[in-house]
Design a protein around this motif. Structure first.
Motif, PDB file in Angstrom:
ATOM      1  N   SER A  71       1.953   4.157  28.580  1.00  0.00           N
ATOM      2  CA  SER A  71       2.963   4.825  29.391  1.00  0.00           C
ATOM      3  C   SER A  71       3.840   5.650  28.444  1.00  0.00           C
ATOM      4  O   SER A  71       3.872   5.391  27.235  1.00  0.00           O
ATOM      5  CB  SER A  71       3.822   3.784  30.114  1.00  0.00           C
ATOM      6  N   PRO A  72       4.571   6.639  28.956  1.00  0.00           N
ATOM      7  CA  PRO A  72       5.467   7.392  28.079  1.00  0.00           C
ATOM      8  C   PRO A  72       6.454   6.490  27.327  1.00  0.00           C
ATOM      9  O   PRO A  72       6.702   6.701  26.143  1.00  0.00           O
ATOM     10  CB  PRO A  72       6.184   8.350  29.035  1.00  0.00           C
ATOM     11  N   MET A  73       7.001   5.473  27.984  1.00  0.00           N
ATOM     12  CA  MET A  73       7.944   4.565  27.317  1.00  0.00           C
ATOM     13  C   MET A  73       7.240   3.769  26.218  1.00  0.00           C
ATOM     14  O   MET A  73       7.788   3.596  25.117  1.00  0.00           O
ATOM     15  CB  MET A  73       8.604   3.614  28.316  1.00  0.00           C
ATOM     16  N   ALA A  74       6.034   3.284  26.487  1.00  0.00           N
ATOM     17  CA  ALA A  74       5.301   2.535  25.466  1.00  0.00           C
ATOM     18  C   ALA A  74       4.948   3.434  24.283  1.00  0.00           C
ATOM     19  O   ALA A  74       5.008   2.999  23.130  1.00  0.00           O
ATOM     20  CB  ALA A  74       4.036   1.915  26.065  1.00  0.00           C
ATOM     21  N   ALA A  75       4.600   4.700  24.532  1.00  0.00           N
ATOM     22  CA  ALA A  75       4.308   5.646  23.449  1.00  0.00           C
ATOM     23  C   ALA A  75       5.562   5.881  22.604  1.00  0.00           C
ATOM     24  O   ALA A  75       5.495   5.923  21.376  1.00  0.00           O
ATOM     25  CB  ALA A  75       3.783   6.958  24.017  1.00  0.00           C
ATOM     26  N   TYR A  76       6.697   6.011  23.255  1.00  0.00           N
ATOM     27  CA  TYR A  76       7.963   6.198  22.555  1.00  0.00           C
ATOM     28  C   TYR A  76       8.273   4.987  21.677  1.00  0.00           C
ATOM     29  O   TYR A  76       8.638   5.129  20.508  1.00  0.00           O
ATOM     30  CB  TYR A  76       9.092   6.433  23.563  1.00  0.00           C
ATOM     31  N   GLU A  77       8.117   3.789  22.233  1.00  0.00           N
ATOM     32  CA  GLU A  77       8.371   2.566  21.465  1.00  0.00           C
ATOM     33  C   GLU A  77       7.386   2.428  20.310  1.00  0.00           C
ATOM     34  O   GLU A  77       7.759   1.994  19.216  1.00  0.00           O
ATOM     35  CB  GLU A  77       8.306   1.334  22.377  1.00  0.00           C
ATOM     36  N   LEU A  78       6.118   2.812  20.519  1.00  0.00           N
ATOM     37  CA  LEU A  78       5.128   2.783  19.444  1.00  0.00           C
ATOM     38  C   LEU A  78       5.537   3.735  18.328  1.00  0.00           C
ATOM     39  O   LEU A  78       5.451   3.401  17.146  1.00  0.00           O
ATOM     40  CB  LEU A  78       3.741   3.151  19.975  1.00  0.00           C
ATOM     41  N   SER A  79       6.029   4.914  18.691  1.00  0.00           N
ATOM     42  CA  SER A  79       6.493   5.890  17.708  1.00  0.00           C
ATOM     43  C   SER A  79       7.626   5.310  16.860  1.00  0.00           C
ATOM     44  O   SER A  79       7.618   5.429  15.628  1.00  0.00           O
ATOM     45  CB  SER A  79       6.963   7.145  18.432  1.00  0.00           C
ATOM     46  N   LYS A  80       8.601   4.676  17.494  1.00  0.00           N
ATOM     47  CA  LYS A  80       9.704   4.049  16.765  1.00  0.00           C
ATOM     48  C   LYS A  80       9.191   2.944  15.838  1.00  0.00           C
ATOM     49  O   LYS A  80       9.616   2.833  14.687  1.00  0.00           O
ATOM     50  CB  LYS A  80      10.736   3.489  17.745  1.00  0.00           C
ATOM     51  N   TRP A  81       8.272   2.120  16.350  1.00  0.00           N
ATOM     52  CA  TRP A  81       7.718   1.010  15.577  1.00  0.00           C
ATOM     53  C   TRP A  81       6.959   1.539  14.354  1.00  0.00           C
ATOM     54  O   TRP A  81       7.133   1.040  13.243  1.00  0.00           O
ATOM     55  CB  TRP A  81       6.811   0.169  16.476  1.00  0.00           C
ATOM     56  N   ASN A  83       7.293   4.497  12.840  1.00  0.00           N
ATOM     57  CA  ASN A  83       8.229   5.097  11.883  1.00  0.00           C
ATOM     58  C   ASN A  83       8.949   4.037  11.061  1.00  0.00           C
ATOM     59  O   ASN A  83       9.110   4.183   9.847  1.00  0.00           O
ATOM     60  CB  ASN A  83       9.237   5.994  12.608  1.00  0.00           C
ATOM     61  N   GLN A  84       9.363   2.948  11.694  1.00  0.00           N
ATOM     62  CA  GLN A  84      10.041   1.859  10.980  1.00  0.00           C
ATOM     63  C   GLN A  84       9.113   1.240   9.937  1.00  0.00           C
ATOM     64  O   GLN A  84       9.502   1.021   8.794  1.00  0.00           O
ATOM     65  CB  GLN A  84      10.498   0.790  11.964  1.00  0.00           C
ATOM     66  N   HIS A  85       7.869   0.981  10.322  1.00  0.00           N
ATOM     67  CA  HIS A  85       6.936   0.326   9.399  1.00  0.00           C
ATOM     68  C   HIS A  85       6.458   1.267   8.297  1.00  0.00           C
ATOM     69  O   HIS A  85       6.218   0.823   7.167  1.00  0.00           O
ATOM     70  CB  HIS A  85       5.781  -0.295  10.171  1.00  0.00           C
ATOM     71  N   ILE A  86       6.359   2.553   8.583  1.00  0.00           N
ATOM     72  CA  ILE A  86       6.021   3.517   7.537  1.00  0.00           C
ATOM     73  C   ILE A  86       7.151   3.572   6.517  1.00  0.00           C
ATOM     74  O   ILE A  86       6.914   3.584   5.305  1.00  0.00           O
ATOM     75  CB  ILE A  86       5.721   4.905   8.138  1.00  0.00           C
ATOM     76  N   GLN A  87       8.386   3.584   6.988  1.00  0.00           N
ATOM     77  CA  GLN A  87       9.531   3.594   6.079  1.00  0.00           C
ATOM     78  C   GLN A  87       9.545   2.337   5.209  1.00  0.00           C
ATOM     79  O   GLN A  87       9.767   2.413   3.998  1.00  0.00           O
ATOM     80  CB  GLN A  87      10.833   3.718   6.864  1.00  0.00           C
ATOM     81  N   GLU A  88       9.293   1.181   5.806  1.00  0.00           N
ATOM     82  CA  GLU A  88       9.251  -0.069   5.032  1.00  0.00           C
ATOM     83  C   GLU A  88       8.124  -0.027   3.999  1.00  0.00           C
ATOM     84  O   GLU A  88       8.307  -0.454   2.856  1.00  0.00           O
ATOM     85  CB  GLU A  88       9.073  -1.265   5.970  1.00  0.00           C
ATOM     86  N   TYR A  89       6.958   0.469   4.390  1.00  0.00           N
ATOM     87  CA  TYR A  89       5.811   0.594   3.484  1.00  0.00           C
ATOM     88  C   TYR A  89       6.172   1.481   2.293  1.00  0.00           C
ATOM     89  O   TYR A  89       5.930   1.128   1.138  1.00  0.00           O
ATOM     90  CB  TYR A  89       4.612   1.170   4.240  1.00  0.00           C
ATOM     91  N   GLU A  90       6.752   2.659   2.597  1.00  0.00           N
ATOM     92  CA  GLU A  90       7.100   3.592   1.525  1.00  0.00           C
ATOM     93  C   GLU A  90       8.204   3.040   0.630  1.00  0.00           C
ATOM     94  O   GLU A  90       8.220   3.329  -0.574  1.00  0.00           O
ATOM     95  CB  GLU A  90       7.491   4.949   2.110  1.00  0.00           C
ATOM     96  N   ASN A  91       9.108   2.243   1.157  1.00  0.00           N
ATOM     97  CA  ASN A  91      10.131   1.601   0.327  1.00  0.00           C
ATOM     98  C   ASN A  91       9.499   0.635  -0.669  1.00  0.00           C
ATOM     99  O   ASN A  91       9.974   0.492  -1.792  1.00  0.00           O
ATOM    100  CB  ASN A  91      11.159   0.877   1.180  1.00  0.00           C
ATOM    101  N   LEU A  92       8.422  -0.031  -0.269  1.00  0.00           N
ATOM    102  CA  LEU A  92       7.740  -0.982  -1.147  1.00  0.00           C
ATOM    103  C   LEU A  92       6.753  -0.318  -2.096  1.00  0.00           C
ATOM    104  O   LEU A  92       6.668  -0.677  -3.274  1.00  0.00           O
ATOM    105  CB  LEU A  92       6.985  -2.023  -0.314  1.00  0.00           C
TER     106      LEU A  92
END
Length: 120
Positions: A71-81, A83-92
């Motif tokens: 759904s559009p809301m699930a796609a939006y939440e997936l995008s946020k998730w 982005n958060q995990h990519i940022q954490e990965y790149e920090n490590l």
């Protein structure tokens, strides 16, 4: 469900369970699109199929492994998730390099899946 008497709010615990037919798929890329109602993401892998008529050409076989419809809301939440995990990965581990991806794109079809609209 447990109740927290201090705040008068109920706590919800989510338990994850894998379905009996649960499968994992490794993918090197994704294609897809959207409609007013949902987003579709197909995950694929590539393999070299062979050479064409000319020795300087090659054929890549792209196998669509699975498709996820959100759904559009699930796609939006997936995008946020993501982005958060990519940022954490790149920090490590440091920035994710697109250098290898750019080399591959030069050798393959120049179409970019991010430009796709609508369904596959």
């Amino acid at each position: 469900m447990t109740e927290d008497n201090n705040e008068g709010k109920k706590k919800v615990t989510v338990e994850f369970k894998k379905a009996e037919d649960f499968k994992q798929a490794y993918a090197i890329g994704a294609v897809g699109g959207h409609s007013p109602y949902d987003f579709r993401i197909g995950f694929y892998n590539d393999s070299q199929k062979g050479f064409g008529q000319q020795s300087d050409s090659r054929v890549i076989e792209r196998t669509l492994e699975t498709e996820v419809i959100l759904s559009p809301m699930a796609a939006y939440e997936l995008s946020k998730w993501l982005n958060q995990h990519i940022q954490e990965y790149e920090n490590l581990f440091g920035p994710i390099s697109r250098q290898q991806a750019q080399k591959t794109e030069k050798n393959e079809n120049k179409s970019d899946s991010s430009e796709l609209q609508g369904y596959m």
